[in-house]
Each structure stands twice: as structure tokens, then as C-alpha cells.
Motif scaffolding. Structure first.
Motif, PDB file in Angstrom:
ATOM      1  N   THR A  55       0.872  -1.161   0.000  1.00  0.00           N
ATOM      2  CA  THR A  55       0.000   0.000   0.000  1.00  0.00           C
ATOM      3  C   THR A  55       0.916   1.220   0.000  1.00  0.00           C
ATOM      4  O   THR A  55       1.881   1.268   0.756  1.00  0.00           O
ATOM      5  CB  THR A  55      -0.889   0.014   1.256  1.00  0.00           C
ATOM      6  N   ALA A  56       0.624   2.189  -0.864  1.00  0.00           N
ATOM      7  CA  ALA A  56       1.487   3.371  -0.972  1.00  0.00           C
ATOM      8  C   ALA A  56       0.637   4.601  -1.246  1.00  0.00           C
ATOM      9  O   ALA A  56      -0.510   4.495  -1.689  1.00  0.00           O
ATOM     10  CB  ALA A  56       2.502   3.174  -2.090  1.00  0.00           C
ATOM     11  N   ASP A  57       1.203   5.766  -0.993  1.00  0.00           N
ATOM     12  CA  ASP A  57       0.548   7.038  -1.295  1.00  0.00           C
ATOM     13  C   ASP A  57       0.646   7.272  -2.798  1.00  0.00           C
ATOM     14  O   ASP A  57       1.729   7.538  -3.323  1.00  0.00           O
ATOM     15  CB  ASP A  57       1.227   8.173  -0.523  1.00  0.00           C
ATOM     16  N   ALA A  58      -0.450   7.191  -3.502  1.00  0.00           N
ATOM     17  CA  ALA A  58      -0.449   7.233  -4.958  1.00  0.00           C
ATOM     18  C   ALA A  58       0.051   8.549  -5.536  1.00  0.00           C
ATOM     19  O   ALA A  58       0.489   8.592  -6.681  1.00  0.00           O
ATOM     20  CB  ALA A  58      -1.854   6.953  -5.484  1.00  0.00           C
ATOM     21  N   VAL A  59       0.009   9.624  -4.769  1.00  0.00           N
ATOM     22  CA  VAL A  59       0.467  10.913  -5.296  1.00  0.00           C
ATOM     23  C   VAL A  59       1.905  11.221  -4.905  1.00  0.00           C
ATOM     24  O   VAL A  59       2.455  12.241  -5.322  1.00  0.00           O
ATOM     25  CB  VAL A  59      -0.472  12.070  -4.879  1.00  0.00           C
TER      26      VAL A  59
ATOM     27  N   ALA B  79      -6.872   0.410  -7.141  1.00  0.00           N
ATOM     28  CA  ALA B  79      -8.234  -0.105  -7.141  1.00  0.00           C
ATOM     29  C   ALA B  79      -9.200   0.790  -6.375  1.00  0.00           C
ATOM     30  O   ALA B  79      -8.976   1.094  -5.210  1.00  0.00           O
ATOM     31  CB  ALA B  79      -8.258  -1.511  -6.542  1.00  0.00           C
ATOM     32  N   ASN B  80     -10.262   1.189  -7.070  1.00  0.00           N
ATOM     33  CA  ASN B  80     -11.357   1.950  -6.464  1.00  0.00           C
ATOM     34  C   ASN B  80     -10.872   3.147  -5.667  1.00  0.00           C
ATOM     35  O   ASN B  80     -11.343   3.406  -4.562  1.00  0.00           O
ATOM     36  CB  ASN B  80     -12.220   1.020  -5.604  1.00  0.00           C
ATOM     37  N   ALA B  81      -9.957   3.895  -6.243  1.00  0.00           N
ATOM     38  CA  ALA B  81      -9.390   5.048  -5.544  1.00  0.00           C
ATOM     39  C   ALA B  81      -9.433   6.332  -6.361  1.00  0.00           C
ATOM     40  O   ALA B  81      -9.620   7.403  -5.795  1.00  0.00           O
ATOM     41  CB  ALA B  81      -7.942   4.749  -5.140  1.00  0.00           C
ATOM     42  N   LEU B  82      -9.266   6.252  -7.658  1.00  0.00           N
ATOM     43  CA  LEU B  82      -9.160   7.472  -8.465  1.00  0.00           C
ATOM     44  C   LEU B  82     -10.380   8.373  -8.327  1.00  0.00           C
ATOM     45  O   LEU B  82     -10.254   9.596  -8.291  1.00  0.00           O
ATOM     46  CB  LEU B  82      -8.914   7.118  -9.937  1.00  0.00           C
TER      47      LEU B  82
ATOM     48  N   PRO C 129      -6.676  13.237  -8.853  1.00  0.00           N
ATOM     49  CA  PRO C 129      -6.259  11.963  -9.452  1.00  0.00           C
ATOM     50  C   PRO C 129      -5.177  12.140 -10.517  1.00  0.00           C
ATOM     51  O   PRO C 129      -4.439  11.211 -10.800  1.00  0.00           O
ATOM     52  CB  PRO C 129      -7.548  11.409 -10.049  1.00  0.00           C
ATOM     53  N   ASP C 130      -5.077  13.351 -11.065  1.00  0.00           N
ATOM     54  CA  ASP C 130      -4.041  13.601 -12.061  1.00  0.00           C
ATOM     55  C   ASP C 130      -2.647  13.413 -11.470  1.00  0.00           C
ATOM     56  O   ASP C 130      -1.743  12.904 -12.135  1.00  0.00           O
ATOM     57  CB  ASP C 130      -4.201  15.007 -12.654  1.00  0.00           C
ATOM     58  N   GLU C 131      -2.454  13.783 -10.208  1.00  0.00           N
ATOM     59  CA  GLU C 131      -1.153  13.600  -9.561  1.00  0.00           C
ATOM     60  C   GLU C 131      -0.827  12.121  -9.409  1.00  0.00           C
ATOM     61  O   GLU C 131       0.322  11.702  -9.607  1.00  0.00           O
ATOM     62  CB  GLU C 131      -1.122  14.304  -8.205  1.00  0.00           C
ATOM     63  N   ALA C 132      -1.814  11.322  -9.096  1.00  0.00           N
ATOM     64  CA  ALA C 132      -1.611   9.873  -8.987  1.00  0.00           C
ATOM     65  C   ALA C 132      -1.248   9.291 -10.355  1.00  0.00           C
ATOM     66  O   ALA C 132      -0.346   8.451 -10.452  1.00  0.00           O
ATOM     67  CB  ALA C 132      -2.855   9.195  -8.427  1.00  0.00           C
ATOM     68  N   MET C 133      -1.936   9.715 -11.398  1.00  0.00           N
ATOM     69  CA  MET C 133      -1.651   9.188 -12.730  1.00  0.00           C
ATOM     70  C   MET C 133      -0.232   9.531 -13.183  1.00  0.00           C
ATOM     71  O   MET C 133       0.441   8.705 -13.806  1.00  0.00           O
ATOM     72  CB  MET C 133      -2.680   9.712 -13.734  1.00  0.00           C
TER      73      MET C 133
ATOM     74  N   MET D 256     -17.233  11.484  -3.291  1.00  0.00           N
ATOM     75  CA  MET D 256     -16.631  11.245  -4.600  1.00  0.00           C
ATOM     76  C   MET D 256     -16.233  12.584  -5.197  1.00  0.00           C
ATOM     77  O   MET D 256     -17.037  13.497  -5.268  1.00  0.00           O
ATOM     78  CB  MET D 256     -17.615  10.537  -5.533  1.00  0.00           C
ATOM     79  N   TYR D 257     -14.983  12.680  -5.615  1.00  0.00           N
ATOM     80  CA  TYR D 257     -14.506  13.908  -6.260  1.00  0.00           C
ATOM     81  C   TYR D 257     -14.678  13.844  -7.771  1.00  0.00           C
ATOM     82  O   TYR D 257     -14.801  14.868  -8.419  1.00  0.00           O
ATOM     83  CB  TYR D 257     -13.030  14.147  -5.927  1.00  0.00           C
ATOM     84  N   GLN D 258     -14.635  12.643  -8.328  1.00  0.00           N
ATOM     85  CA  GLN D 258     -14.743  12.466  -9.770  1.00  0.00           C
ATOM     86  C   GLN D 258     -16.006  11.669 -10.074  1.00  0.00           C
ATOM     87  O   GLN D 258     -16.260  10.658  -9.436  1.00  0.00           O
ATOM     88  CB  GLN D 258     -13.530  11.710 -10.317  1.00  0.00           C
TER      89      GLN D 258
END
Length: 120
Positions: free
Chosen positions: A10-14, A29-32, A38-42, A82-84
Motif C-alpha cells: 500500500t502506498a501514497d499514490a500521489v 483499485a477503487n481510488a481514483l 487523481p491527475d497527480e496519482a496518474m 466522490m470527487y470524480q
């Protein structure tokens, strides 16, 4: 014979602490849809994936209809933020914006939305 190893964390996606092009596959999974950015994670996912790596990103998608407003209200009352609020095309466009291509869609209906399994 080639032996493959797998590890899961498990990690901080951003703010991933891994080197560039470290992984063959990334699962988010089920996070974006519940991330405010979410752009920072991508960008981070793209950075840590090897060239031609695979992103597996199941997420919640909305479809239009009368039930949408009711379900959104119920989710809000239950504390689900939900943000998106992507539909299938919007999410595919989002994925492509960050250098990925959709190879396969698998959708499972859940109330008014769908959960796609995306391999890119």
C-alpha cells in the motif's frame, strides 16, 4: 524457465517513493474517483511503470438515469465523498490523457454505476 515474483504494498499514490520505471504492473483499485487530485496519482503511476507496463485501475463510473441523483444523495448521507464522477467515455479520456491506452474493458453493474476493470 523464468520465475516471476510478485509483491504487493500500500502506498501514497500521489507521492510514490519508488524509482522511475520500476514496475511492470501497477494496481490502483477503487481510488481514483475518491481522490481530489487523481491527475497527480496518474503522473506518479506513469513515472514508476516500465515502458509498456500495465495499469489496472478499476473505479466507479456513473451512467445517466433517474436513480443517479437518489444514489448520489444516499452515498453523501452515508459519508461517501466522490470527487470524480466519470462516465465510461470520460474515464477513458482521462486514462488516455496520461499516456495510457485502454486495452480491455470489463464492466460489472452496481446500482446506477459500473465498475470497469481496465488494462492499459
Amino acid at each position: 524457465m523464468r520465475i516471476h515474483s510478485s509483491s504487493f504494498e500500500t502506498a501514497d499514490a500521489v507521492a510514490l517513493s519508488y524509482s522511475h520505471e520500476k514496475f511492470d504492473c501497477v494496481l490502483i483499485a477503487n481510488a481514483l474517483h475518491i481522490m481530489s487530485k487523481p491527475d497527480e496519482a496518474m503522473k506518479e503511476i506513469y513515472r514508476v511503470l516500465k515502458p509498456n507496463g500495465t495499469l489496472f485501475a478499476p473505479t466507479f463510473l456513473w451512467k445517466e438515469g433517474k436513480q443517479r441523483k437518489m444514489i448520489k444523495s444516499l452515498m453523501s448521507i452515508l459519508g461517501f465523498k466522490m470527487y470524480q464522477e466519470w462516465d465510461k467515455k470520460e474515464f477513458e479520456d482521462f486514462i488516455k490523457e496520461y499516456g495510457f491506452s485502454v486495452v480491455e474493458w470489463n464492466c460489472a453493474s452496481i446500482y446506477a454505476g459500473k465498475v470497469p476493470d481496465i488494462l492499459s
